[in-house]
Structures are given as structure tokens and as C-alpha cells.
Design an enzyme around this catalytic site. Structure first.
Site, mmCIF file in Angstrom:
data_model
loop_
_atom_site.group_PDB
_atom_site.id
_atom_site.type_symbol
_atom_site.label_atom_id
_atom_site.label_comp_id
_atom_site.label_asym_id
_atom_site.label_seq_id
_atom_site.Cartn_x
_atom_site.Cartn_y
_atom_site.Cartn_z
ATOM 1 C CG ASN A 16 -1.668 1.292 1.406
ATOM 2 O OD1 ASN A 16 -1.784 2.068 0.454
ATOM 3 N ND2 ASN A 16 -2.189 1.529 2.608
ATOM 4 C CD1 TRP A 17 3.485 1.136 -3.110
ATOM 5 C CD2 TRP A 17 3.425 2.492 -4.886
ATOM 6 N NE1 TRP A 17 4.188 0.529 -4.116
ATOM 7 C CE2 TRP A 17 4.162 1.345 -5.223
ATOM 8 C CE3 TRP A 17 3.244 3.485 -5.858
ATOM 9 C CZ2 TRP A 17 4.731 1.164 -6.484
ATOM 10 C CZ3 TRP A 17 3.799 3.302 -7.126
ATOM 11 C CH2 TRP A 17 4.539 2.155 -7.419
ATOM 12 C CE LYS A 18 0.421 3.608 4.970
ATOM 13 N NZ LYS A 18 -0.139 3.695 6.301
ATOM 14 C CG HIS A 102 -5.943 1.896 4.868
ATOM 15 N ND1 HIS A 102 -5.547 2.837 5.802
ATOM 16 C CD2 HIS A 102 -4.908 1.033 4.731
ATOM 17 C CE1 HIS A 102 -4.315 2.537 6.208
ATOM 18 N NE2 HIS A 102 -3.907 1.445 5.573
ATOM 19 C CD GLU A 104 -3.188 5.532 6.611
ATOM 20 O OE1 GLU A 104 -3.139 5.662 5.375
ATOM 21 O OE2 GLU A 104 -2.260 5.013 7.276
ATOM 22 C CD GLU A 173 -3.765 -2.630 7.069
ATOM 23 O OE1 GLU A 173 -2.622 -2.813 6.658
ATOM 24 O OE2 GLU A 173 -4.430 -1.616 6.787
ATOM 25 N N GLY A 179 2.098 2.056 10.741
ATOM 26 C CA GLY A 179 3.042 3.172 10.630
ATOM 27 C C GLY A 179 3.693 3.556 11.946
ATOM 28 C CB SER A 215 4.826 -1.963 11.956
ATOM 29 O OG SER A 215 4.394 -0.627 12.164
ATOM 30 N N GLY A 236 2.598 -1.286 4.292
ATOM 31 C CA GLY A 236 2.638 0.139 3.974
ATOM 32 C C GLY A 236 4.056 0.608 3.708
#
Ligand code: PEP
Length: 253
Positions: A16-18, A102, A104, A173, A179, A215, A236
């Protein structure tokens, strides 16, 4: 927690490149991934990227076993929804996958579990494979509510039915591990994965893949993947470094 017995599932490691990348950075990363993908053995490798880079990723990965997707999708098919991207548009760019819900997006954009399930349904209708993300916050966990929160997040997704569930992926997650450099222990992760597997089994979809995310690095991947109900990883930060991402895939293989 009783374990649901099911068939072997192909492992999946998804980046997941975000909101990271540029044409130049992506070109180097994609070239390294394409060159090194064999290290993952039979493990499926995929990346989910920002919308503007879908064309670049399609071109760079077209002749490789790597697949790609997006990080969000509209619940609507078409129309006056400025800024939204439909599932059919993602399919046009050769996407296999789309992340739905997700943490976020749940936290920053107020996405409800009902909306997330509706997005998954829209993705399935367009032939995409949704990766539905669930996970508790630290305060949920500290309050002893992790299982309950995840049960609530899953409920509208389970209601899509066995056929839909057999065509999607769940990613567990824990928000406190995303992160932060803090990973759930393999036992903590397995306990939640077993719960998710049991819920899927009750809904007639025991074989649906359940990824762990939070992570994940090359150094902790093997222990996580040794757990019976962890079928791979949603990665991520570490997916932005080809060597690290490929080493995670190698740990799964
Ligand atoms: C993620 O964004 O889905 C994620 C798991 O991030 P990280 O690996 O950086 O914790």
C-alpha cells in the site's frame, strides 16, 4: 478459539503505497520489483497505488506476475460525483485489487462499515477483488473491545454472502500498529485472524484470505506468516523499498 479447517490458500503480499511516489521514484521501484519478484516463490505480489499512477504501473508490470490496484473506490457507478473514481474505471486500468475501508479512510474520511461494504460490493460488481480492511484502535484494545469492534466492522461485509466473500480478501490491520513500528505479536494477530476465519466459516467462506497489516518488515514477517490463519500481508511503509518488500515476500514463501 477453535480453528476452522480449510484448503491451502495462496499467500498474498500486497503493498500500500499510500500517498507516496512520483513518476521517477515509481519507475525505479517498479523496475526493481519486476526484476526481483521471483524471490517470493508462489506468493502473489501486488501493489496498490495512487490513482494517477495506475497507467504507469500497468505499463511497468504488464509482463510480470505482479498485479496492481487502487486504494479506494466510489460506491457509485457513474455520475455527478466530483473527485470520485468508479470501480469500472479501475477495471479499465487493469486493476485486480482495491483497498476498501483502510483505517486512514475510516478515520480521516468518516467511512462507516456500511459504506465500506457497499464499496466492496461495487468493486465486486466490476470484477475487482476488494481488500476489506478492519482493525481496532489502541483504546479499543485497552478497553478489551478489539473483538467486538472487528465483529461490528465485519458484519455488513459478511452480509454480502458467501459468494461475494469467496471473491474478496480481508486485511486485519490493528490501527495501533500502522506506521508506528509497533507490530502485533504473532499470537495477538493469530487470535484475531482465527476470529475472522471463524466468522467467514460461519458465512460459508472459510477459504477467504485474511492478510495481516501493521508495521510488517522482513524481520518480523516469517513469524507472522507461520500462524495458521495469516495468509499474507498488507504492507505500507516497507512496500516503498523494493528490497524490503521482496524480502517480506521471500519470508512468506
Ligand atoms: C498500511 O498502511 O496498510 C500499513 C500496514 O502500513 P505500515 O506497514 O506502514 O504499518
Amino acid at each position: 478459539m477453535s480453528q476452522v479447517h480449510s484448503q491451502p490458500r495462496t499467500r498474498l503480499v500486497m503493498g500500500n503505497w499510500k500517498m507516496h511516489g512520483s513518476l521517477a521514484e515509481n519507475a525505479a521501484l517498479l523496475a526493481d520489483l519486476a526484476a526481483g519478484q521471483g524471490r517470493g516463490g508462489a506468493t502473489e505480489l501486488a501493489v496498490t497505488v495512487p490513482f494517477p499512477y495506475l497507467a504507469q504501473v500497468r505499463e511497468a508490470l504488464a509482463d510480470t506476475p505482479l498485479s496492481w490496484g487502487a486504494q479506494d473506490v466510489s460506491v457509485h457507478e457513474r455520475g455527478a460525483y466530483t473527485g470520485e473514481v468508479s470501480a469500472a474505471m479501475l477495471a479499465d486500468f487493469g486493476c485486480t485489487w482495491v483497498l476498501c475501508g483502510h483505517s486512514e479512510r475510516r478515520a480521516l474520511h468518516g467511512e462507516s462499515s456500511a459504506l465500506v461494504a457497499a464499496k466492496a460490493a461495487a468493486a465486486l460488481a466490476a470484477g475487482l477483488t476488494p481488500v476489506v480492511c478492519v482493525g481496532e484502535t489502541l483504546s479499543d484494545r485497552d478497553a478489551g473491545d478489539a473483538e467486538c469492534v472487528i465483529g461490528d466492522q465485519l458484519e455488513p461485509v459478511l452480509a454480502l454472502g458467501a459468494e461475494a466473500l469467496s471473491r474478496l480478501v480481508i486485511a486485519y490491520e490493528p490501527v495501533w500498529a500502522i506506521g508506528t513500528g509497533r507490530t502485533a505479536s504473532p499470537e495477538q494477530a493469530q487470535a484475531i485472524h482465527a476470529l475472522i476465519r471463524a466468522a467467514l466459516g460461519k458465512s460459508g467462506a472459510a477459504n477467504t484470505r485474511v492478510l495481516y497489516g501493521g508495521s510488517v518488515k522482513a524481520t518480523n514477517a516469517a513469524a507472522l506468516f507461520a500462524q495458521p490463519d495469516i495468509d499474507g500481508a498488507l504492507v505500507g511503509g516497507a512496500s516503498l523499498v523494493a528490497e524490503e518488500f521482496l524480502n517480506i515476500a521471500a519470508a512468506v514463501a
